[in-house]
Design an enzyme around this catalytic site. Structure first.
Site, PDB file in Angstrom:
ATOM      1  N   ASP A 125       0.857  -1.190   0.000  1.00 40.32           N
ATOM      2  CA  ASP A 125       0.000   0.000   0.000  1.00 40.32           C
ATOM      3  C   ASP A 125       0.889   1.235   0.000  1.00 40.32           C
ATOM      4  O   ASP A 125       1.967   1.223   0.586  1.00 40.32           O
ATOM      5  CB  ASP A 125      -0.911   0.008   1.233  1.00 40.32           C
ATOM      6  CG  ASP A 125      -2.165   0.856   1.014  1.00 40.32           C
ATOM      7  OD1 ASP A 125      -3.271   0.284   0.942  1.00 40.32           O
ATOM      8  OD2 ASP A 125      -2.036   2.102   0.893  1.00 40.32           O
ATOM      9  N   LYS A 159      -0.700   3.446   7.204  1.00 37.15           N
ATOM     10  CA  LYS A 159      -1.516   2.228   7.235  1.00 37.15           C
ATOM     11  C   LYS A 159      -0.628   0.987   7.328  1.00 37.15           C
ATOM     12  O   LYS A 159      -0.881   0.073   8.119  1.00 37.15           O
ATOM     13  CB  LYS A 159      -2.362   2.174   5.954  1.00 37.15           C
ATOM     14  CG  LYS A 159      -3.540   1.250   6.013  1.00 37.15           C
ATOM     15  CD  LYS A 159      -4.342   1.323   4.723  1.00 37.15           C
ATOM     16  CE  LYS A 159      -5.656   2.028   4.898  1.00 37.15           C
ATOM     17  NZ  LYS A 159      -6.554   1.901   3.756  1.00 37.15           N
ATOM     18  N   LEU A 172     -35.508  -6.161  -0.663  1.00 41.82           N
ATOM     19  CA  LEU A 172     -36.854  -5.578  -0.751  1.00 41.82           C
ATOM     20  C   LEU A 172     -37.154  -4.848   0.547  1.00 41.82           C
ATOM     21  O   LEU A 172     -38.280  -4.889   1.033  1.00 41.82           O
ATOM     22  CB  LEU A 172     -37.895  -6.675  -0.997  1.00 41.82           C
ATOM     23  CG  LEU A 172     -38.045  -7.174  -2.425  1.00 41.82           C
ATOM     24  CD1 LEU A 172     -39.230  -8.128  -2.545  1.00 41.82           C
ATOM     25  CD2 LEU A 172     -38.220  -6.013  -3.406  1.00 41.82           C
ATOM     26  N   GLY A 212     -26.473   3.812   0.177  1.00 39.19           N
ATOM     27  CA  GLY A 212     -25.266   4.634   0.210  1.00 39.19           C
ATOM     28  C   GLY A 212     -24.073   3.718   0.090  1.00 39.19           C
ATOM     29  O   GLY A 212     -24.155   2.639  -0.522  1.00 39.19           O
ATOM     30  N   CYS A 218     -19.933   1.622  -2.861  1.00 39.26           N
ATOM     31  CA  CYS A 218     -20.097   0.891  -4.125  1.00 39.26           C
ATOM     32  C   CYS A 218     -21.329   1.290  -4.926  1.00 39.26           C
ATOM     33  O   CYS A 218     -21.198   1.731  -6.073  1.00 39.26           O
ATOM     34  CB  CYS A 218     -20.127  -0.611  -3.854  1.00 39.26           C
ATOM     35  SG  CYS A 218     -18.525  -1.215  -3.330  1.00 39.26           S
TER      36      CYS A 218
HETATM   37  N1  LIG Z   1     -15.671  -1.802  -0.181  1.00 40.73           N
HETATM   38  C1  LIG Z   1     -16.496  -2.665  -0.761  1.00 40.73           C
HETATM   39  O1  LIG Z   1     -17.487  -3.087  -0.185  1.00 40.73           O
HETATM   40  C2  LIG Z   1     -16.193  -3.169  -2.149  1.00 40.73           C
HETATM   41  C3  LIG Z   1     -16.855  -4.328  -2.619  1.00 40.73           C
HETATM   42  C4  LIG Z   1     -16.577  -4.771  -3.909  1.00 40.73           C
HETATM   43  C5  LIG Z   1     -15.683  -4.069  -4.720  1.00 40.73           C
HETATM   44  N2  LIG Z   1     -15.087  -2.931  -4.246  1.00 40.73           N
HETATM   45  C6  LIG Z   1     -14.136  -2.238  -5.113  1.00 40.73           C
HETATM   46  O2  LIG Z   1     -12.824  -2.566  -4.680  1.00 40.73           O
HETATM   47  C7  LIG Z   1     -11.939  -1.428  -4.843  1.00 40.73           C
HETATM   48  C8  LIG Z   1     -11.323  -1.080  -3.516  1.00 40.73           C
HETATM   49  O3  LIG Z   1     -12.339  -0.682  -2.619  1.00 40.73           O
HETATM   50  P1  LIG Z   1     -12.045  -0.468  -1.059  1.00 40.73           P
HETATM   51  O4  LIG Z   1     -13.353  -0.149  -0.430  1.00 40.73           O
HETATM   52  O5  LIG Z   1     -11.256  -1.629  -0.557  1.00 40.73           O
HETATM   53  O6  LIG Z   1     -11.117   0.831  -1.130  1.00 40.73           O
HETATM   54  P2  LIG Z   1     -10.272   1.509   0.050  1.00 40.73           P
HETATM   55  O7  LIG Z   1     -10.303   2.961  -0.225  1.00 40.73           O
HETATM   56  O8  LIG Z   1     -10.749   1.010   1.375  1.00 40.73           O
HETATM   57  O9  LIG Z   1      -8.788   0.934  -0.160  1.00 40.73           O
HETATM   58  C9  LIG Z   1      -7.965   1.276  -1.235  1.00 40.73           C
HETATM   59  C10 LIG Z   1      -6.511   1.148  -0.779  1.00 40.73           C
HETATM   60  O10 LIG Z   1      -5.659   1.264  -1.907  1.00 40.73           O
HETATM   61  C11 LIG Z   1      -4.502   2.013  -1.523  1.00 40.73           C
HETATM   62  N3  LIG Z   1      -3.853   2.546  -2.728  1.00 40.73           N
HETATM   63  C12 LIG Z   1      -4.227   3.571  -3.510  1.00 40.73           C
HETATM   64  N4  LIG Z   1      -3.369   3.724  -4.537  1.00 40.73           N
HETATM   65  C13 LIG Z   1      -2.433   2.759  -4.404  1.00 40.73           C
HETATM   66  C14 LIG Z   1      -1.278   2.381  -5.158  1.00 40.73           C
HETATM   67  N5  LIG Z   1      -0.937   3.033  -6.264  1.00 40.73           N
HETATM   68  N6  LIG Z   1      -0.540   1.345  -4.722  1.00 40.73           N
HETATM   69  C15 LIG Z   1      -0.881   0.678  -3.592  1.00 40.73           C
HETATM   70  N7  LIG Z   1      -1.953   0.987  -2.850  1.00 40.73           N
HETATM   71  C16 LIG Z   1      -2.725   2.008  -3.252  1.00 40.73           C
HETATM   72  C17 LIG Z   1      -5.062   3.070  -0.576  1.00 40.73           C
HETATM   73  O11 LIG Z   1      -4.050   3.629   0.231  1.00 40.73           O
HETATM   74  C18 LIG Z   1      -6.081   2.232   0.211  1.00 40.73           C
HETATM   75  O12 LIG Z   1      -5.486   1.649   1.346  1.00 40.73           O
HETATM   76  C19 LIG Z   1     -12.821  -0.319  -5.445  1.00 40.73           C
HETATM   77  O13 LIG Z   1     -12.690  -0.343  -6.834  1.00 40.73           O
HETATM   78  C20 LIG Z   1     -14.221  -0.726  -5.044  1.00 40.73           C
HETATM   79  O14 LIG Z   1     -15.185  -0.238  -5.927  1.00 40.73           O
HETATM   80  C21 LIG Z   1     -15.314  -2.471  -2.976  1.00 40.73           C
END
Ligand SMILES: NC(=O)c1ccc[n+]([C@@H]2O[C@H](COP(=O)([O-])OP(=O)(O)OC[C@H]3O[C@@H](n4cnc5c(N)ncnc54)[C@H](O)[C@@H]3O)[C@@H](O)[C@H]2O)c1
Length: 430
Positions: A35, A40, A249, A256, A259
């Site tokens: 990350d 973090k 439903l 919200g 996603c």
């Molecule tokens: N949160 C959900 O419920 C969920 C469910 C399904 C899919 N998604 C998808 O998964 C993806 C991630 O979502 P999330 O909620 O885990 O996001 P998040 O914001 O919680 O985590 C993203 C992480 O990526 C890191 N990051 C950013 N740029 C980086 C880089 N260049 N190299 C390394 N690390 C980097 C950030 O520091 C952060 O820790 C999104 O595309 C989201 O749409 C999320």
């Protein structure tokens, strides 16, 4: 533990990345996490889990020896050939997905014949094709690409990893796709192996469908209020039809989270950019925006002007069992109340820290009964279990007014009425 399982890398240690890492570590894989957020990574290396997700801290602690956290890509590239990408793809002002974090990861990859990117982040259809083009233009055509969209739900994310409804693998039929299939095989989930563009669309279409179901039942709820029907009875009757199903439903004050809002908007924009006007999704989004604001008219119906009134919000996170405040209905609600001259008191058992950052001027309470102190009205925003068993007799003594708006239809209406309070749900007739 199974020593033949291959090491993997996870890039991005947010909700999806950490759950994916913990889940594969449970299965016996060494996981090399990367990350860019040094703070973090330091916290993770100190044994701290920076997000709230039930069971995650225990899972990470139990599999600690297989989990490695770093800000450097090099160890991940050295040990793993499959690099799962789980970086954020937030919405831009136009509603398109912001792919800058994904591009940063792609740009950081060296030429290689033995690595593959496995995309967990939710990306527009066509992203895989454009990443493969970028690799080819830069002499990295040996780098493989797999789309493996993530369907976990915050609050039950680890359980969802362990028992997914399906695993979707979109690839070019090469070693990388086979390796991802192999990795997920122990979970025994139905597999959808397909081309990359179709896999990308499965994710966007699934979220758009779920959001449509929510906006649909919310509109039915609104009509129920006009016609004297009870939407909970209606939803029960509808849900028993197997073609409809009872999930999603549940009427409320709008969806919200990180996603649904962004993925629905990204699909609408994607369609628009390709020359197709996705009419249905435009309505789904508008219904959701209006639904968040309907609470205001319910409050005005009972209280008249909101100037000088105190409104207590119970729950702020976008749903229970998470600290995630992204696109939470509480944000819109609090801002609307403040704009109408009300004082907002709020309580959330987990999300307070993040909420404080996002909700200026809100008065935070240490518990639900503290929050309702002196309130003219209480609004249940997030259905945390503790609110279902709130002592409404005590709440009535503390409140100045008598109105309880049950924004998720989960409270005990009889107990609220017995305490001398007025219960107002969503779509519960007259
Ligand atoms: N949160 C959900 O419920 C969920 C469910 C399904 C899919 N998604 C998808 O998964 C993806 C991630 O979502 P999330 O909620 O885990 O996001 P998040 O914001 O919680 O985590 C993203 C992480 O990526 C890191 N990051 C950013 N740029 C980086 C880089 N260049 N190299 C390394 N690390 C980097 C950030 O520091 C952060 O820790 C999104 O595309 C989201 O749409 C999320």
């Amino acid at each position: 533990m199974n020593r033949e399982r291959e090491p993997i890398a996870v890039i991005g240690t947010g909700y999806v990345g950490l759950v994916t890492a913990a889940g594969f570590a449970e299965l016996g894989n060494e996981v090399w996490c990367v990350d860019i957020d040094a703070d973090k990574v330091a916290r993770l290396n100190a044994g701290e889990v920076p997000i709230y997700e039930p069971g995650l801290a225990d899972s990470i602690a139990a599999n600690r020896e297989r989990l490695h956290f770093s800000t450097e890509l090099a160890p991940a590239l050295e040990h793993a050939r499959l690099l799962f990408v789980a970086v954020g793809t937030p919405p831009t002002y136009s509603g398109d997905a912001d792919l800058s974090a994904v591009h940063a990861v792609v740009d950081a990859m060296p030429p290689s014949d033995r690595h593959a990117l496995v995309m967990k982040s939710t990306v527009p259809v066509g992203t895989g094709a454009s990443i493969k083009r970028a690799f080819a233009q830069r002499g990295k055509e040996g780098f493989r690409y797999v789309s493996c969209p993530e369907f976990l739900k915050e609050g039950t994310a680890l359980a969802d990893f362990r028992k997914p409804d399906r695993v979707v693998v979109g690839d070019d039929g090469d070693w990388a796709g086979d390796a991802v299939v192999e990795l997920y095989a122990p979970l025994g989930a139905p597999l959808v192996r397909t081309d990359i563009a179709s896999a990308e669309m499965v994710k966007l279409a699934s979220n758009a469908f779920l959001a449509t179901k929510i906006s649909f039942i919310n509109e039915i709820a609104n009509v129920c209020e006009e016609t004297g029907s009870d939407v909970l009875e209606v939803a029960r009757g509808m849900g028993l039809d197997r073609r409809i199903g009872s999930h999603f439903l549940r009427p409320g004050i709008g969806y919200g989270g990180s996603c649904f809002p962004k993925d629905v908007s990204a699909l609408k924009q994607l369609a628009g950019n390709s020359g197709y006007h996705f009419q249905l999704l435009t309505a789904v989004i508008e219904v959701n925006e209006l639904q968040k604001r309907r609470v205001i008219s319910k409050l005005q119906k009972h209280l008249g002007s909101l100037v000088g009134k105190t409104v207590a919000l119970l729950g702020l996170a976008f749903k229970p069992d998470t600290d995630d405040m992204r696109e939470a209905s509480s944000l819109v609600l609090a801002a609307r109340l403040q704009a109408d001259g009300a004082t907002v008191r709020a309580y959330d058992p987990i999300a307070e820290q993040e909420a404080r950052r996002l909700m200026p001027g809100v008065d935070f309470a240490g518990g639900a009964l503290d929050a309702v102190q002196g309130a003219d009205a209480v609004v249940l925003v997030t259905e945390w279990p503790e609110f279902r068993t709130l002592d409404w007799g005590e709440a009535a003594k503390r409140m100045q007014g008598t109105l309880v708006v049950d924004g998720r239809n989960v409270l005990d209406a009889a107990a609220i009425a017995a305490a001398g309070l007025t219960h107002e749900g969503i779509g519960r007739g007259g």
